[in-house]
Each structure stands twice: as structure tokens, then as C-alpha cells.
Scaffold this motif. Structure first.
Motif, PDB file in Angstrom:
ATOM      1  N   ARG A 178     -18.842 -16.080 -15.315  1.00 52.54           N
ATOM      2  CA  ARG A 178     -17.492 -16.078 -15.898  1.00 52.54           C
ATOM      3  C   ARG A 178     -16.865 -14.685 -15.793  1.00 52.54           C
ATOM      4  O   ARG A 178     -15.734 -14.548 -15.321  1.00 52.54           O
ATOM      5  N   GLU A 179     -17.615 -13.662 -16.181  1.00 61.36           N
ATOM      6  CA  GLU A 179     -17.068 -12.307 -16.117  1.00 61.36           C
ATOM      7  C   GLU A 179     -16.770 -11.906 -14.676  1.00 61.36           C
ATOM      8  O   GLU A 179     -15.764 -11.238 -14.402  1.00 61.36           O
ATOM      9  N   ALA A 180     -17.638 -12.307 -13.754  1.00 56.74           N
ATOM     10  CA  ALA A 180     -17.396 -11.966 -12.347  1.00 56.74           C
ATOM     11  C   ALA A 180     -16.135 -12.648 -11.844  1.00 56.74           C
ATOM     12  O   ALA A 180     -15.288 -12.024 -11.180  1.00 56.74           O
ATOM     13  N   LEU A 181     -15.991 -13.928 -12.138  1.00 55.39           N
ATOM     14  CA  LEU A 181     -14.774 -14.640 -11.705  1.00 55.39           C
ATOM     15  C   LEU A 181     -13.532 -13.959 -12.281  1.00 55.39           C
ATOM     16  O   LEU A 181     -12.536 -13.740 -11.567  1.00 55.39           O
ATOM     17  N   LEU A 182     -13.588 -13.631 -13.561  1.00 55.65           N
ATOM     18  CA  LEU A 182     -12.422 -13.022 -14.205  1.00 55.65           C
ATOM     19  C   LEU A 182     -12.137 -11.632 -13.646  1.00 55.65           C
ATOM     20  O   LEU A 182     -10.975 -11.211 -13.577  1.00 55.65           O
ATOM     21  N   ALA A 183     -13.194 -10.926 -13.227  1.00 56.26           N
ATOM     22  CA  ALA A 183     -13.001  -9.567 -12.735  1.00 56.26           C
ATOM     23  C   ALA A 183     -12.479  -9.544 -11.302  1.00 56.26           C
ATOM     24  O   ALA A 183     -11.663  -8.689 -10.946  1.00 56.26           O
TER      25      ALA A 183
ATOM     26  N   GLU B 253     -25.545  -4.568 -20.984  1.00 59.14           N
ATOM     27  CA  GLU B 253     -25.344  -3.587 -19.910  1.00 59.14           C
ATOM     28  C   GLU B 253     -24.928  -4.295 -18.624  1.00 59.14           C
ATOM     29  O   GLU B 253     -24.035  -3.834 -17.909  1.00 59.14           O
ATOM     30  N   LEU B 254     -25.552  -5.422 -18.319  1.00 61.19           N
ATOM     31  CA  LEU B 254     -25.189  -6.125 -17.088  1.00 61.19           C
ATOM     32  C   LEU B 254     -23.757  -6.651 -17.156  1.00 61.19           C
ATOM     33  O   LEU B 254     -23.006  -6.567 -16.174  1.00 61.19           O
ATOM     34  N   LEU B 255     -23.354  -7.176 -18.305  1.00 59.58           N
ATOM     35  CA  LEU B 255     -21.985  -7.675 -18.435  1.00 59.58           C
ATOM     36  C   LEU B 255     -20.975  -6.539 -18.246  1.00 59.58           C
ATOM     37  O   LEU B 255     -19.938  -6.727 -17.588  1.00 59.58           O
ATOM     38  N   LEU B 256     -21.286  -5.402 -18.805  1.00 54.35           N
ATOM     39  CA  LEU B 256     -20.381  -4.256 -18.619  1.00 54.35           C
ATOM     40  C   LEU B 256     -20.322  -3.838 -17.155  1.00 54.35           C
ATOM     41  O   LEU B 256     -19.258  -3.469 -16.638  1.00 54.35           O
ATOM     42  N   ALA B 257     -21.459  -3.907 -16.463  1.00 54.88           N
ATOM     43  CA  ALA B 257     -21.476  -3.562 -15.039  1.00 54.88           C
ATOM     44  C   ALA B 257     -20.616  -4.545 -14.242  1.00 54.88           C
ATOM     45  O   ALA B 257     -19.867  -4.145 -13.337  1.00 54.88           O
ATOM     46  N   VAL B 258     -20.706  -5.813 -14.585  1.00 53.03           N
ATOM     47  CA  VAL B 258     -19.933  -6.814 -13.847  1.00 53.03           C
ATOM     48  C   VAL B 258     -18.435  -6.593 -14.039  1.00 53.03           C
ATOM     49  O   VAL B 258     -17.645  -6.776 -13.115  1.00 53.03           O
TER      50      VAL B 258
ATOM     51  N   SER C  85     -12.680 -14.672 -22.144  1.00 50.19           N
ATOM     52  CA  SER C  85     -13.567 -13.522 -22.302  1.00 50.19           C
ATOM     53  C   SER C  85     -12.933 -12.499 -23.218  1.00 50.19           C
ATOM     54  O   SER C  85     -11.885 -11.928 -22.906  1.00 50.19           O
ATOM     55  N   LEU C  86     -13.615 -12.280 -24.337  1.00 50.37           N
ATOM     56  CA  LEU C  86     -13.173 -11.231 -25.253  1.00 50.37           C
ATOM     57  C   LEU C  86     -13.290  -9.865 -24.578  1.00 50.37           C
ATOM     58  O   LEU C  86     -12.497  -8.954 -24.856  1.00 50.37           O
ATOM     59  N   HIS C  87     -14.266  -9.731 -23.686  1.00 52.85           N
ATOM     60  CA  HIS C  87     -14.508  -8.455 -23.003  1.00 52.85           C
ATOM     61  C   HIS C  87     -13.305  -8.036 -22.169  1.00 52.85           C
ATOM     62  O   HIS C  87     -12.891  -6.893 -22.175  1.00 52.85           O
TER      63      HIS C  87
END
Lengths: 282, 282, 282, 282, 282, 282
Positions: free
Chosen positions: B274-279, B234-239, B54-56
Motif C-alpha cells: 500500500r505504501e509503495a503504491l501510494l508513494a 523502519e521499512l515503512l519509512l524507507a518505502v 495511509s496516515l503516514h
């Protein structure tokens, strides 16, 4: 070259044209979802449904000269032969002092066109609009792939001459390479381009637009949709900014019509090409 | 459990994993357009087309441990039996001190998972991202339905422990219930979540994402599209904001692939997971 | 009139209704992609999947009186006969002091309805939401076409009484006509409408919404998608502003369901009509 | 009952009608691909595109009396409640000495209708046209399922009163059961029916058509397509043969429109129903 | 090899299996419409919806031993590397005295498998079911292509050992070559095979089925549909006839799921493979 | 005329050609499902995917002379103007002693072409292949419609000169008219044509093929699919029989590509046209 429906208003002959459109219906190295080979013809087909006149720029395609050469005959399954044919066509267009405007097809087809442009215009800068960094050194063992194309470009022109906008996907290796070597603008498009414009003025510039720089909401018809992109309005505004630069080549790639029954991806592509022609052909 | 293609990078064994993905291909109480039973498999299929990195967040799925258990075997047409099977799987995962990550299916499947999470983590807060309030007391005479699920959740955990984001559709009864009992944020997602974060810190938190919290432009493949939603960015940033919380369970529901030939809904779902798992997986 | 599924909650009889919905499934002058004839029925079908209650306005369709008359029987391939039938129905509805709410069909069907409204309400203003100016004097030799409809409206009511929002496509002739004669707001919707509201107060107002005023991301199911439009949220907020005006007629046109397997275009149309009914029917 | 578009020409009132159509939009026990809930409405919609007159039989729907009651209100996710509602409607229609003509929905909905018919007409024979034997004793643990429906029918009416045509898929258990207990005609439709006609004359007969008895080339819009079936011409000719029997109930099930963009499955269903009405309503 | 959903009932381990399925998701030389790379996975996915038991043969897949190895990892855009990988897998399977059952992918993938089979079984005969002769000497300059594959096969095994069924398209050169060199049966499938059976008995036989031997009515999901083909029933009956031969290899190619929303092409392919396994694995 | 992709191999100039193809993208009088305006271009596009050589006839398109004039410019929504343009083109082609080969579009476009043919060839016979009789005297009040076209033809040439094959749908009035006035062959195609051939020899013959004479299994992409039709193989064999007649005009109408994602309807149409050109152009 294969004949077909021409891009809207491109009735001009080659001799008198300042720009020459051609398509490259190749998608052989695509790993996920093929279909971009149908991009060039679909873009041309839907182009008849939009105006030749741009309200954005108050200019009309009928006021500039350009032609549509049709599609390069690809060698199915043979990447090197196909790329060499693309380079030959691009060399010829550039040698005749015309602007090549290329319709993809997968992103790898940009490589021979950029190579031809750099041969003619030393010191070339490349503006790369994309969701993906395309900076892998190899992809599944292949050095020439849609996923490595900008790494190969950087190998040729030097990473510092590569400007990347809207990137939101890549590997850690790609990110590290980008941060060290290229002008890397993740997520951003219009604001970043505006900051770069002064440094680009007066240089020969090649522009490569992967349609997936748009959010899949705006361009669902593409091979590797990636959420979180920009709107078509932002991309159109960015393309208008090219009017102040010395653009010597342009491509738009990765339109895969089969995934978009609304055809809005191809329509957006046609609108981007119209705006690009109006901005850069004097 | 039914085997199948695993979610990307989830090659780990159960024993060594911090998180366990499982799917629930149930859509029996869906009233408008069925098809979410195909959600779990489609999310997994398209997941191979996006990056593990994730680049984020500058994190990579290969750096954390998780596994994919496949799908719960549903009893077609039998809601109570299916929900009890889901609860049994969720109980097991939680008892082994792992994070359940559930792929729907319709929203009703969240109920047994949240029940299992609350049993293990008293004082549980539930974050609910959705276009619809899902707070009806009954729906067409049925107490257990996709349209009543958050009312049943509120019955169990108390409305004041339910945080609702992005809601833009409901009945007047639901609105009145929400305004009196839950933390109700119509239309808003990221700004509202940021305001709530301090109150949530240190508490066990369960996150339930109905993909239709996204505008149908971003997530057309869902059963009850509702205009006026947020963007996938916006949802990805929220996650990503979940990284600061103690998340003990997560689900993503209501992906209905048949309405989205571009597959971008499933791709967005895979990116959110993916973002949730990483977070949240440390 | 042809019977069919009624618009949600429109169970009222004609006598007791303040508003009367009817459809016009005509798409004969469409030049690019036909299919808007299926718009009226699809809008009604999907309308059962959204709420009668609006969270936006805190009002419910069950609190106002309206009916659905079904579709005008079109004469296939015969434009003048079809338009005269539309005008007859509109005349009758207006004569009975009711609000006509018309579902298209192509944009040309607005012409007889606006004509009927102006006959009854001299001094009529028309609010036109659209991607296209629709101001050509003729189109491929035909004076009556979807592309000329607002020029014909301007001929009748005077260009200064025509307010155009969201326009982003047209010819140079149309732009020059618009800048000289109409209240022309390219690109803008909500902010421009808000500026115009004071001038419109107290006047009889007709509202014509071409669904392609939305970006194709939000409304892909339409005949001539044009990138760069507004979001459905912005359009819904604009429609709420109509509550302060004396609206005497309303239409929503150019929904072409065949290009949108997600049906979100028809859902957005149904939501716009719900908000319009709630805003203008007292 | 839920109102909607009526089946073509069915403008009659209930009192004066010899036959009563109703739909059952249920697909909860479907294990493979849901969507038959959309069957009843799609069959009605496309029915307006075919003739009321049958060239095959030289009869016209306008010469017989029948009505369309709309759809039974299903309880989403609740099979027993839904089936009991279907039975109540069928009981009423039969008690009023009318012919029930039922549009599915999944095949399980035939069970309560056949039950109602047998209660009124002891000694009932059932003609079953299908690709699948539907004779499992249970399916994934459920005794009531689309895959067990004809076993349940055989339990009630006795296997020797069940006539099965066109079967080309089943388990070994089903085959053995069929060969021992039912009149089992694998692959064959028209020739087998013609051989059975003498034995059926004078008996009350119920006819249940699963549209997948047709080859998927002729009926692609169904949940479990099975190659090797008969043509629509053969099925239409078989339906005409019903004219010589005392048919007391009829259903057509398993049309799943989402898998057939051509809509020819629904059109074939509408034609079969037209031919059945013309053959059996005197 | 890439893992994935296995073909139905193929839960066996490699060691104990008589047959080994593997897929080759390659479509690089396809000239008209790509997409057969998605064939192997779609065939497996839909295979779970049909019976393991064949009513045709009264045999059950659970009574024989076979396994599914997953897909060969293709080198995107690199034909020679991909074909050599396929050959390596086929060599291994044959060396272990197992039957390779290959899922395509484009037809060119048959070439290395047939090469491997001939190396192990001298005197090999090849049965070729196809709409197209595939006998060009080169295609657009390429010697290795889906359109030349059977010419290359004839080069290796001798044209007199090649039996072609159902051919209905080719160039004059191909026809003349076929009439002089191969056993050429245009249009016919089952009757011609039955005539050839005596000559084939006792010889090692390889079977290659291009799904487009079926009429596009039965198999629309393929790259180059050609009208005038046989029905799926005829092909299934032909495959049953293989029971009397010594089959040493089998492939089924050219399923392109994107052109068939009904999925019946993949279902027909799965049924053909089931019948082939039941007929030839003792 | 509008330029575009030409039909395969039609590179000839007009002067030297024996036959001239042109398209008429008109669908204004279509009552059920529009979209045949896209027929001409789609037929041409897919035509590049099939062979110029016919295995059926052992002839090759490259051995005869023909050209493709593109499409007649239609006046959208204006039937009389469009038909008069069609007649002008047909008159010119016939005056130059060439064979007009017309691609529809809806069936009404045959009327002016047949009118032009009869003016030049008195005593013209018309062979009409269709699912529908098209013999209404008016349709929804219009005398000129796709549903009345063959009645208008009969008015001009006399019913006894009209030969109808494959008809399986019509009203009782149409049937009675046909049985009294035309050579009416319901259901049958090839056998009936073979019986009629002796009577047709030596006469000028015009052939009009509505693609829906094929069963929808073979031609799903059409406006009014009607079950019970013939196979593409039977139609191709019938077209070959034209070789013995003096054919002076040919059309193929009602291909509506939007209903057929497999494109096999357009492919079948292209094959029929190829066979017709090979059979009738000497």
C-alpha cells in the motif's frame, strides 16, 4: 457473573478491595477476525506464570487490595443487552468507590464503562492507547462498533477530553476529526504522554488500552494487527507514569489468544494490568 | 492467469490503471521451508483488514488507479517454463506503460521481472532489501535459485547498479563479491537509503523487497528467518522515501504464511505494498 | 549419549576438537509450560538453514574445530540422576581441555556444568543473561529448580563472581539478594557487559544464556515469556564481545519449540551459538 | 546422501542389511499444498516413540537386518536431476540384492524406484494404495507429476500389472483408463487385496503406499486430503498380508507434517513401515 | 454481496444457472468457540484441490449449471439485520426458480433460508443432519440462536415435517420435544434416511447439514465438537440418496477452519456440496 | 489443592457429594512428548461446552451429587513427593466413602490412587483401557514410570485381578507377561468387556482409562499416539456398561492438549467422565 480462574493474587473479597477486576468476553461486532471473547480467561490463566512483584516499581500485588469478579454473562449476538449488563456492573463497582479494571473482549465494551465513570466523575479525561483511531461515525452502517467506540466516547465527554496515543491507522475522515477535536498523537506513546501529564494532574482519568497499540511483534494475538507499533517496554513505562494521576477506571481490550500460540500477548496484557494496579491503587 | 480475491481497492480495469499487481505462487527452488506459494493469496486476503488510507502519507488507494491481474499460472516443478510465463506477463505490463507490482513467491521470480524492466528501461538501478545477499554464483549446483538471484541480476545490470540494504547473512564469497561489485549496506536500511537517494534521482529504479529484511519478530512467516533485522516501522519509512524516485517496477517476495498463525507477516507485506503504491503511482 | 542430527558444520571428531557441543533434553522442574526437552534437537535441525559464515565477525565455523556429542541420556522424572550424568559428561570434556557448549533444556542443567567448570577453573566468573533472576532460595519447596539455579551457583562461586544481565522479573527477596550479593544489571545487556569487560579480562569465565533474555517478540518459544526484553541484535553484539575473554564453558537454555511455529527462537539460538563458537574458540 | 536421525532400530551397516531405507525430500510438482519434503525426517523422528516390537505380527525389528542411508540430496526445483539421483541410489541398492524402502516426499519419486525395480525384476507387479488414481496423461501440461505417476508406471510395466486399492478420487478419463487397463479397486483396500493375493503369489511385487489412502481423520498431514478413506487399522492389516508375497521394493509417500500438529500421520507412517519391514524382510 | 474466490467450477452466470451458491459469514450467536464466519471462504479455497468429477456418482460439476454469488454482507453484531439480508437473497434466488446452496456460518442462518423456501414451497419437509438437536425454546434468554434454530423451524413448518439425523446431544427437554413432535433419529444417519425416503418422495425437501454431524475425527474444525458421530463416507453416501428427492434448498453450516490446521473439515464440506449439487441439480 | 474452573455442574460441596473430582497435572516421567500437565484444566474448560444431560443414558449430572476439588499441588520434578500427595488426597476421599474421579496427567498418577482404593477395598479388580500394556518391569532404569504403572499395579493386586482392553503396543516381554498373568485383550474393547462383566459383578472395581485407547483420529492430543485404536463411540458404550458394576474409583489420564488444536481430545475426555459419573454414581 461467570466464575473462573482469578487474576493472580486477587484472592481478596469485594468488600475490602480497592479495585475490582471483571471480564467481558464479547466479540460480536468484530469484522475481521473474532476471538477476543477468549481474552479475559487467557489473561488470567497466564497471569499465574508471572511475578506478583514488579521489579519496575518495587511494589507487590500482595500489598494492595483487589478482587476478581469473574466475567459478565454476555448475551450472545445481542449487543445492547450485553452492553447494558456491563454498565450495570461498572455502575455498581464505581458506586462502591472502587476502581473498575476491565478485561476485553472487543473495544466496544469500553463504552458503557466509560459512561459509568463519567456519570460518577464529571470532567473525566480518557487516555486511549491504540493502533486505530476508532473514530468512525458509523461502521458498515452500525453506530456502535469496535471501530466507532472512541467517536461515541468523544460524543459524551467532548473530544478535547480524549487523549489518543500510538494511533497509526484510520480513514481520512478520522484523521480530520482527530486533528480538529481530540488530543491526537499518531505513532507516539511515552513521549507524548509525558508531555500531557501536567495537564492531566488532578483530573479524574480513565485509561483504555487496546493491546494492538503494541507492534504485532509484541502482541500478535489480536484481531487487527497493524505494523509500526511500540514495544512492550515502552508501554510498560507509560503505564508506570499513571502513578501520578487520579485514575478512576482502566480497561485492556482486544487480546485474541487464538492467533498467538506463544501466549505472549496475554502475558504482556497481564503484565500491563499488574503494573497498572500497582501504579494506581494506593 | 488465475483469478482470486483482489488486493484491496484494486477494482480498476487494466486499461485505465497506472499499476498492475500480479502474483507468482512459485516456491520450487526453496531449500529450507517451502510455502511461499501461498504468499500472494494470503497477502490479498488480509489486505481487506487494513485501511486504504495511509496516515503516514495522507494518501488513499482510492485516489490512484491500479488493478490486480491475479496469479500467473505456474508450471509445478518446472522452473524455466514458469519464469518465462512471468517474463511474458511483465513484458506486457511494461509495454503498456504500467508499473508491475509483483507478489511472491520465492525470490527467484524477481529475475524475469527485472529482466523485462531492464529491457524497457536501460540504465536500470535495482534496490534490494533483504536479510540475505543472494549473490551466490550457484546453489547446490543450480545457477537459478533463490540464493543466486541477485548475482544473476548483477550479471545483467552490472553490480554497480545494484543497491543492497539490510543484508546480514551470506557466505564469505558473497561478502567479497558484494564489497567489490555492489553497493552493499549490511544491517542498515533507512539511513543507507537516505544517503543513496541523491545518486538515484532521475534514474529508472526497480525495487525488490524480500520480507525477511524485517527481523523475524516482525515477519516470522518466511522461509529462512534470520535474527538481527529491522522493524516494520523502519521499512515503512524507507518505502515512503521511494516517492522521490522514478520507480518502474516493484516486488515483494518470500511471505510464507504457514509459519505465522498471527498473519502479521502478510499484513506487513500488504502495508508495504500500500505504501509503495501510494508513494510511486502518481 | 543419544545420537541425532549434529549442529551445523560440526563434523569433527572429538579428539581433534577444541569445543564439544552436547544437549540436555530435561524439563522436569519446569512449573509453567514444559517443552524445553525438545530444544536441543530443534536448534540443531534449524541450524542447517543458516550460514556457517558470520558476516558479523568475518569468521566461519569451518575454520575452527568442534564436534557434537549428541544428547545426554536423561532419566525421565529423576532430577538427581540426570544432573549427575550431565556433570560426568562436563567433567570429561573439561578434563580433555575442551570447551563444553551445552544446549538446554531447562536452566537447572547449567548447575552441574558450572560446578564442573569451577572445579577445574578456580576463581570462575559466571555471566548470566536472563529475564529472571533465578535467585530464589527454594521454589515450591524444592532447592534445585530452574528458579533457584543461580542462587545455587552463587552458593558455590560466591555472589560477587556472578554477573547478571537483562533481568526484569523476580521477587522482592531476589532483588534484595541480588543488590547485596551479585553484580546485578536489571534490563540492561550490552552496555552493562561493556562496562564489566575490564574486570573480567584474564579470568576464567562461564557464560549462561537463557533465551528469554530476549523479548518474547524475538524468542516466543520459551517457557516463561516476559515482556520488556532486548532484541536479538543486541544479544548477538553482546556475544561478540566474549571474544576478548577467556571463556571456559557456555550454555544456552530454555528454548521450547512448541510455542513458536515460526522456529525463529531456535534459529536465534543457533545464531547465538555460532557467534559464541566463533568468538571464543581460537 | 544427507545424514540425519535414523529410522528406529536401523543401526545396521549397509553390508549386512537385507533392506535399506532412504528418503527423498522432494515436493516440487505438488500443486496444492507443499511440505512433503519434511516427511522423511519427521517419520524418523517420531519412529523413536513407537515400539520396535509388533504385537500384530509377534516380530521385532531387532531381529531383522536393515539400515537407513539418510536422504537423497535433491536438486531444488530441478525434477529430472533429482529423479535421476533417486534412480541411481535405487539401482545400487537393488544391485546389492537389498530391498529399497523409500520415504517420500511426493508420489512422483516412486517412478524412478519402480523403474529400477522393473529393470532388475522383469514381470514386476505394482500394488498401489492411494486415494487418487494418479493416472492422468499429463497434469497442467507436465507429463511427470504427482498426478501422472501411475500412468507413467502403467506405461512401463503395463496396466494389467498395476493393482490399485482405495482409490476414491480421479477424473472421468482416469476412471475410464483404470477400468480398461488396470486392476482397479475403488474404495476397497483389505478385501480387494485378499482377493488378489493368489494371483500375486510368486511374482516380484513392488508396493507403493500414498498415506492419503487413509481417511484424513487418520492421516491429516498430507497434501491433498480426500474424505471417505479407510482406517489405519485396515491399512496395517493389509500390510501384514504382504508377508506371503515376494516384495522387492516398498515406498511410503505424501506425508506432509506441517498440516498435522498431532504428528499421528508420521506415526502411522512409521508403524506401516515397521509392519512392512517385519512382513517382507525374512 | 461480497466477491471472492468462487466455488470450484462455478463459472456460470446467474441467468443460466440452475443453482446459486452464496455464503453467510455470520457467527454472532455462537457461545462456545467463534470462527464459522471464516467457513464460506475456506470451503471455496480448498474446493480447488478436489476433483470436479465424482467417482461416487460418475457425474461432473462441469456438466451442470450453477454459479457462486459470493457472500452476503453481514451486519457485524446485528442479528436481525443480517438475517433479513439473508432472507432477501434467498427469496430472490427461489423466485428465479433456482436452488439456493448456502455456506455457513452458524446454524441460525438456515432459518431465513428455510423460511423463504417454505413461502415458495408449501408443505416443505426439512432434513436436518446434526450432532445437536437445536430444539431449545430459548438459549441464555435468546429465542434466535444456533441452539434454537430447529425449534423455530418446527414452529413454522410443524414438527412432523422435520426429520433429524445423527443427533447425539441435547437437553432432556429437547429430547422430549423431539420424541413427541419431530422425526427423531439419534445416532443414525444413512440407515434412518433410507427408511424415510419413501415418505419423502414427491415432496419439496430442504436439506440442512451441520458439519458436526460428522465425528470430530472427520470434522474437527467446528464450534462444538461432540464425540460419537458418523464418518465422512457415511455422510457422502447419505447425500447421494438425495438424488431421488425434489430438493429445493440446501445448506452446510458450522465449519470453523481455525480449529483444523489440516483443512480436512473444509475439504469434507466441499465434497459434500459437490455431491449434493451432482445429486440434486438435474 | 489449587483452585480453578470446576468441571461442569460440579457446584456441590464436598460434604454432600458422592463423588469427588481432582486433577493431577504431573508429566515428569513422560519420555516422548510432555504436556499432560495441562490435561486437567483443559478438560474442565471444554466441559462447559457439552451438555450435562446424556442422551445415551437419559440421565443428567444435575441429578447426582459430586464436587471438584481442583488440582493436587505437584512438586515439579519430584515424583515421590507428588505421588505421596496424590495418595493422601485419594485416601481422604475414600475414607469419606466417596468415589475419587481423577484427571491426569500421566498414567503413573493412577498408581497411588489404585493403592489407596485397594487398601480400602480388598479384592479390588482394575479395568485398564489403553493402547499400551504399561507392563514393563522398568523403563530406562526407572521402576516408577508411565510405562511400568500397570506392572506395579499387578505387583500389588495380582495380575489375575487386572483386566486390560484395547492394548495394541508393547514389548515382547510385556506380551508374555500379560498372556501369563493378566486378563489381556489386545485390540478389543467393548466385546471383551461384555464377556468379562459377569466375572466382575459384585466385586469392587477401579477403572483407569488412558485416552490413547482411542485411535489418534479421535484423540490426537496425547503423548504417544498409536494407530489402530477404537472410536469414541465404542469407548462411550463401554463406559455405560460400568453401570452394572460396583465402581469405587475412576481415572482418565494422558490428555495432552497442546497436540490437538481442535480440543476434541479434551471434549471426548469430558464426555467419558460425564458418562462415567452418570453410570456409577447412584
Amino acid at each position: 457473573m461467570e466464575p473462573g480462574i482469578p487474576f493472580m493474587a486477587s484472592r481478596g473479597d469485594y468488600e475490602g478491595s480497592r479495585a475490582a477486576i471483571f471480564g467481558v468476553p464479547m466479540d460480536f461486532t468484530t469484522s475481521f477476525r473474532p476471538g477476543t471473547r477468549h481474552g479475559p480467561q487467557r489473561i488470567r490463566q497466564v497471569s499465574v506464570g508471572i511475578e506478583e512483584y514488579s521489579l519496575h516499581q518495587d511494589r507487590d500485588l500482595r500489598e494492595i487490595t483487589f478482587c476478581d469478579l469473574g466475567d459478565v454473562a454476555v448475551a450472545y449476538g445481542n449487543v445492547p443487552v450485553t452492553l447494558s449488563r456491563v454498565q450495570a456492573v461498572a455502575d455498581g463497582v464505581l458506586a462502591d468507590d472502587k476502581l473498575p479494571v476491565v478485561l476485553g473482549g472487543e473495544h466496544l465494551i469500553s463504552l458503557p464503562v466509560i459512561g459509568a465513570a463519567q456519570a460518577r466523575y464529571p470532567g473525566l479525561a480518557v487516555l486511549h492507547f491504540d493502533a486505530h483511531a476508532d473514530l468512525r461515525d458509523d461502521y458498515l452502517g452500525e453506530a456502535h462498533s469496535h471501530a466507532t467506540v472512541m467517536r461515541r466516547v468523544a460524543d459524551r465527554i467532548g473530544g478535547r477530553n480524549l487523549y489518543q496515543y500510538g494511533i497509526r491507522s484510520g480513514s481520512r475522515d478520522e484523521r480530520e476529526y482527530a486533528e480538529r477535536h481530540t488530543n491526537f498523537h499518531p505513532y507516539e506513546v511515552l513521549p507524548a504522554l509525558e508531555r500531557d501529564l501536567p495537564a492531566l494532574e488532578g483530573r479524574p482519568v480513565y485509561v483504555s488500552v487496546d493491546i494492538d497499540v503494541l507492534d504485532p511483534a509484541y502482541a500478535p494475538g489480536t484481531g487487527t494487527p497493524e505494523p509500526g507499533g511500540v514495544s512492550s517496554r515502552e508501554l510498560l513505562l507509560a503505564v508506570e507514569k499513571l502513578a501520578g494521576l487520579q485514575v478512576v477506571g482502566f480497561d485492556l481490550v482486544e487480546v485474541s489468544p487464538g492467533y498467538d500460540p506463544s501466549e505472549r500477548t496475554a502475558v504482556a496484557a497481564a503484565a500491563v494490568i499488574r503494573e497498572a494496579l500497582l501504579a494506581v491503587v494506593k
